[in-house]
Every structure is written in structure tokens, then in C-alpha cells.
Design an enzyme around this catalytic site. Structure first.
Site, PDB file in Angstrom:
ATOM      1  N   SER A  72       0.841  -1.190   0.000  1.00 15.56           N
ATOM      2  CA  SER A  72       0.000   0.000   0.000  1.00 15.56           C
ATOM      3  C   SER A  72       0.880   1.245   0.000  1.00 15.56           C
ATOM      4  O   SER A  72       2.110   1.153   0.048  1.00 15.56           O
ATOM      5  CB  SER A  72      -0.896   0.011   1.237  1.00 15.56           C
ATOM      6  OG  SER A  72      -0.110   0.332   2.367  1.00 15.56           O
ATOM      7  N   LYS A  73       0.219   2.395  -0.017  1.00  8.69           N
ATOM      8  CA  LYS A  73       0.947   3.666  -0.050  1.00  8.69           C
ATOM      9  C   LYS A  73       1.959   3.769   1.094  1.00  8.69           C
ATOM     10  O   LYS A  73       2.991   4.406   0.981  1.00  8.69           O
ATOM     11  CB  LYS A  73      -0.034   4.832   0.037  1.00  8.69           C
ATOM     12  CG  LYS A  73      -0.789   5.050  -1.252  1.00  8.69           C
ATOM     13  CD  LYS A  73      -1.010   6.542  -1.515  1.00  8.69           C
ATOM     14  CE  LYS A  73      -1.596   6.773  -2.890  1.00  8.69           C
ATOM     15  NZ  LYS A  73      -3.058   6.743  -2.895  1.00  8.69           N
ATOM     16  N   ARG A  74       1.620   3.129   2.219  1.00  7.10           N
ATOM     17  CA  ARG A  74       2.513   3.189   3.386  1.00  7.10           C
ATOM     18  C   ARG A  74       3.885   2.546   3.095  1.00  7.10           C
ATOM     19  O   ARG A  74       4.853   2.785   3.780  1.00  7.10           O
ATOM     20  CB  ARG A  74       1.856   2.505   4.594  1.00  7.10           C
ATOM     21  CG  ARG A  74       1.069   3.479   5.458  1.00  7.10           C
ATOM     22  CD  ARG A  74       0.213   2.760   6.452  1.00  7.10           C
ATOM     23  NE  ARG A  74      -0.962   2.196   5.799  1.00  7.10           N
ATOM     24  CZ  ARG A  74      -1.382   0.955   5.945  1.00  7.10           C
ATOM     25  NH1 ARG A  74      -0.743   0.118   6.720  1.00  7.10           N
ATOM     26  NH2 ARG A  74      -2.458   0.533   5.324  1.00  7.10           N
TER      27      ARG A  74
END
Ligand code: GLU
Length: 480
Positions: free
Chosen positions: A250-252
């Protein structure tokens, strides 16, 4: 039968690595079977869809070499088609208007939660009488359209990746909303599952190859195919891309969009090669470097893994470096120029071309990503040097200043320095000043590059000399 597959991104963000990898598998399947690869933009979510994301998706697919044969078509331009399908389902008695209010739905969920039941719609408006409907309308309620899902059904399909997959109708959350609320008997905005099925039927899609995150939609979509009286396509659900911890990337996890990978200096051939290996094993599992067309010759869904595919930066970096190291200098120079320009380095891409190619030839074999070239070549573009501690210490060694002074003098007779002349100068100074060659080379490196390690010293010197940067650096070195 001509195979027809599609990639159907929603333009609610930049082209994501997961979507791009699904696009790779669809493209490979189409090319392997002589079929067609179709691009469809699923922009029915009007609030979150943006034209710049549509552009980013198309640019990213093109950059990766995933050319499409048809499209792009836009769902937002096909709403009438979906509304017609909703009307057909209403006419057949397979869908109905549901007037349950948001507050009533909330209360239903609370009660289910209290009883530790999974949230679902309890189908309470499935059999309203015309009078009940009229009463709700009179209250000003706006109905959604729900599609009837029989709890007693079992839905099974043969998934090209996962084998037989079976779902119970009772696990699908009750009758499904296929169109949003609207007033005056109109059909509101059609929703995802309905639009996908209508499009896949209309576009004669034969194989739906998509991410495993959609697997729960497939039984609902199968019921819609049946209700619309159409044969099913084949389905293949590809494994998710996971981070190191085994969670969905994910973006994280930092970069996830294709344009980010591009900016970091991954080249499309390497990235697409890596993505092909993310979840697919070639028949010759020792072969790791191949083009899309080579992969297409061998691609099949039965070699797609069921388990999630861990994203491995080391592997991607290794592949990227393999491609960069094999690239011809002129081609690599073309790719590096934009990075040097973004870094604000001072050069003319045309008149400085031979000089730039010398830099490329020097640093090319050490590049992992194109962007690395910015730091690695900074010393050639910027007049001022930052000296590492070790380099400063080297310049203060006994004999260091003498050596630099002698080099400077020898240089004055070499307006155009070649590698052979540079070698010659170091030998001459060593002999005349009776200084060890090692001391001369280390001191020269410290003065010219500000560091004790780096690319080939003689080549670096030749490159610096063309901008006379060696002279000022030797002078600075003497003063240190
Ligand atoms: N629009 C969906 C997505 O971006 C894909 C739908 C599908 O492939 O069926 O995830």
C-alpha cells in the site's frame, strides 16, 4: 473463439503497481493466444475519478509497453447501457426498488453486530406491494435498485489460477444494490458489479483476469450474467502483491505507482520484466531476464501462483542494473539527460554530447537506477567540491602538495588531455619527484573528486579536464 481480455482501472489514483501487474498478465495472455487486449476506464465514481489519473494510467501502460488493441472506453459515457440492463432486471422481476433509509440500514447493522452476525441486508423490501411502495414514495424516500440474491444458491466456477472456487449465496450480503437512489421512478447511478458485467458482455470479454481482491465480486457477477441470460467468461484471480510483512502493498510502503518507479529511475523493460515474475513462474524457472514478447510465448495462467507475491526491491534493483549495464552508451545517455536536467546541472545536451557520453560510459557500469547518476556524476557538473574527511586528510599527507603542484605544471603542456597522457603525467611526476605512485593516485583522487573511492580516476580526470575543472581543483588541493 478469439480471446478478448481487458484491464479496467478506476481513475481514482495513479496507475498502481498491482493494476499494472494485472495488465501485464492480461497483455501476455492476449499476445500468447493471438487475442485482443482492451482498455476500459471505470470512471463511474464521479467524485473520486479525475482526468489526470486517466492520463497517468494511459501514459504508464504505454511506457511499460502494454499497448492495447481497443479502447479506451469510458464507463461514464455508457450509463444508458447500464440503466437499460437494470430496467431489464426490473422487468424480469429479478431486481426491485428498495426504500430502506440509511438510518434503518444502520439500525439493522447494529442489531446484527449485537447478535455477532455478519452485516447483511435482510431483504426486507423484496416483496413490497404497490401500496407500500406508494406510501414510501409519498414519504419522499428515494429507492435504490437491488438485485435478488438467493441465499440457497451455491455458486461455483473453475478459476484458471485457483481451480474450483465455491461461494454460498448466503455469504453475499443479501440482495445487492446495483443502482443508486434517484427520484421520480428514475434509475440512479449504476454501480460497479452491474456496470462491469454489462461491459464485459457488451465487449465480448472471454477471460476476466483480475486481482484476487475482486474474488468476492465474482459470485455476484456470475448471478448477474445468469440473470441477463448470457454465458459466463472464464475467470482468473491473480495473487496480490505483498510487502515484506506479507500485507497488501500500500501507499505506506512508499512508492506504489508506476510513475513513481519511473521517477526513481527504473526503466520500463526491467520493471515489466520484474512484474511478470511477480506471481508467474516461466516454464524455465532459471530464466529471469526476458522481454514481454518472450514471456508472451510461454505465458499461461496455470503457472500463476495462488499465494501472494512478495515485492522484492533487491530483485527489482538487480534486474534494473542488468538492463542498464547492457545498454549502449548513446541510449543510456538519452535516458540520463532528463535526470541531469531535473538536477539543474549546467550543460547543453547537443554541444556537450560527447562529454556527456564519456560520463555515461564511466558511471554506467555502476548504475542501479537512472537517478543514481545524479549523485554519481555531481562532481563533473558542479565546480565546488565537498571533501570527505578522508580526502582532506590525504591532501595533508607529506608530499601531497608537491605532487599536485608537479601535476599542475605537467598539465600546462596538455591542453587536451587523453587517458594516455594522464597516465604518463602520473608516471613522470612519480619519477621526477621520487614519490610513490600510490600516494600520487590517492592524492589526485582526493583533489579531483573530494573522495577516496569512486569511478576510474584517469577517466574522471580526462572528463574534468574538458571543463578545466581539474586545474581549479588541483589548485584548491594544494592549498588544503
Ligand atoms: N475497476 C476495477 C479496479 O480498478 C477492476 C474491475 C475488474 O477488473 O473487474 O480494481
Amino acid at each position: 473463439m478469439t480471446v478478448r481480455v481487458r484491464i479496467a482501472p478506476s481513475p481514482t489514483g495513479n496507475l498502481h503497481i498491482g493494476t499494472a501487474r494485472t495488465a501485464v498478465f492480461n497483455w501476455l495472455y492476449a499476445r500468447n493466444t493471438g487475442g485482443k487486449f482492451i482498455l476500459r476506464i471505470e470512471d463511474t465514481d464521479l467524485e473520486r475519478s479525475r482526468p489526470e489519473y486517466t492520463d497517468n494510467i494511459q501514459t504508464g501502460l504505454t511506457w511499460l509497453g502494454l499497448t492495447w488493441d481497443e479502447g479506451p472506453s469510458f464507463q461514464s459515457q455508457r450509463l444508458d447501457l447500464y440503466r437499460q440492463a437494470v430496467q431489464t432486471l426490473l422487468d424480469k422481476g429479478l431486481a426491485y426498488r428498495c426504500y430502506t433509509s440509511a438510518a434503518e440500514l444502520d439500525q439493522m447493522r447494529e442489531e446484527q453486530k449485537a447478535k455477532k452476525q455478519a452485516p447483511r441486508y435482510d431483504n426486507r423490501h423484496r416483496h413490497l406491494t404497490p401500496e407500500q411502495q406508494a406510501a414510501f414514495e409519498a414519504e419522499g424516500r428515494q429507492p435504490v435498485i437491488r438485485f435478488i440474491i438467493d441465499d440457497d444458491r451455491t455458486i461455483s466456477w473453475h478459476d484458471m489460477v485457483r481451480g474450483t472456487v465455491t461461494w454460498k449465496g448466503s455469504d453475499l450480503g443479501g440482495d445487492m444494490v446495483i443502482a443508486r437512489a434517484s427520484s421520480g421512478g428514475d434509475i440512479g447511478q449504476p454501480l460497479y458489479n452491474l456496470a462491469v458485467v454489462v461491459d464485459d458482455i457488451d465487449m465480448n470479454i472471454t477471460h476476466v483476469i483480475r486481482g484476487e481482491d475482486h474474488i468476492g465480486n465474482t459470485p455476484k457477477q456470475i448471478l448477474l450474467y445468469e440473470a441477463l441470460g448470457t454465458a459466463l467468461p472464464e475467470f482468473a484471480h491473480t495473487p496480490l502483491i505483498l510487502n515484506k510483512e506479507g500485507q497488501k502493498l500500500s501507499k505506506r510502503d512508499g512508492v506504489t505507482s508506476i510513475s513513481d518507479f519511473k521517477d526513481m529511475g527504473y526503466i520500463p523493460e526491467a520493471l515489466v520484466n520484474y512484474m511478470t515474475l511477480l506471481g508467474w513462474t516461466p516454464p524455465d524457472s532459471t530464466q529471469e531476464i526476458f522481454t514481454l514478447s518472450e514471456a508472451a510465448q510461454h505465458f499461461s495462467c496455470d503457472r500463476v501462483n495462488k499465494a501472494g507475491a512478495k515485492f522484492d526491491w533487491d530483485k527489482l534493483n538487480w534486474l534494473n542494473s542488468q538492463y542498464l549495464h547492457k545498454m549502449a552508451v548513446p541510449q543510456l545517455t538519452n535516458l540520463l539527460i532528463p535526470y541531469w536536467q531535473i538536477a539543474g546541472y549546467d550543460f547543453d545536451p547537443v554541444s556537450d554530447r560527447p562529454w556527456l557520453e564519456q560520463i555515461t560510459a564511466l558511471i554506467g557500469p555502476s548504475l542501479v537506477r537512472l537517478k543514481d547518476a545524479v549523485d554519481m556524476s555531481k562532481l563533473f557538473f558542479t565546480p565546488t567540491l565537498e571533501y570527505e574527511e578522508e580526502a582532506t586528510a590525504q591532501l595533508q599527507q607529506p608530499g601531497a602538495a608537491d605532487a599536485l603542484q608537479a601535476i599542475l605544471e605537467a598539465l600546462s603542456s596538455c591542453p587536451q588531455l587523453t587517458s594516455a597522457q594522464a597516465q604518463e603525467i602520473t608516471k613522470k611526476v612519480s619519477k621526477e619527484k621520487n614519490l610513490k605512485k600510490g600516494l600520487i593516485m590517492r592524492t589526485l583522487r582526493a583533489a579531483l573528486t573530494g573522495a577516496m573511492h569512486g569511478p576510474d580516476l584517469i577517466e574522471s580526470w580526462v572528463i574534468l579536464h574538458q571543463r578545466e575543472m581539474d586545474i581549479t581543483r588541483l589548485q584548491e588541493g594544494i592549498k588544503s
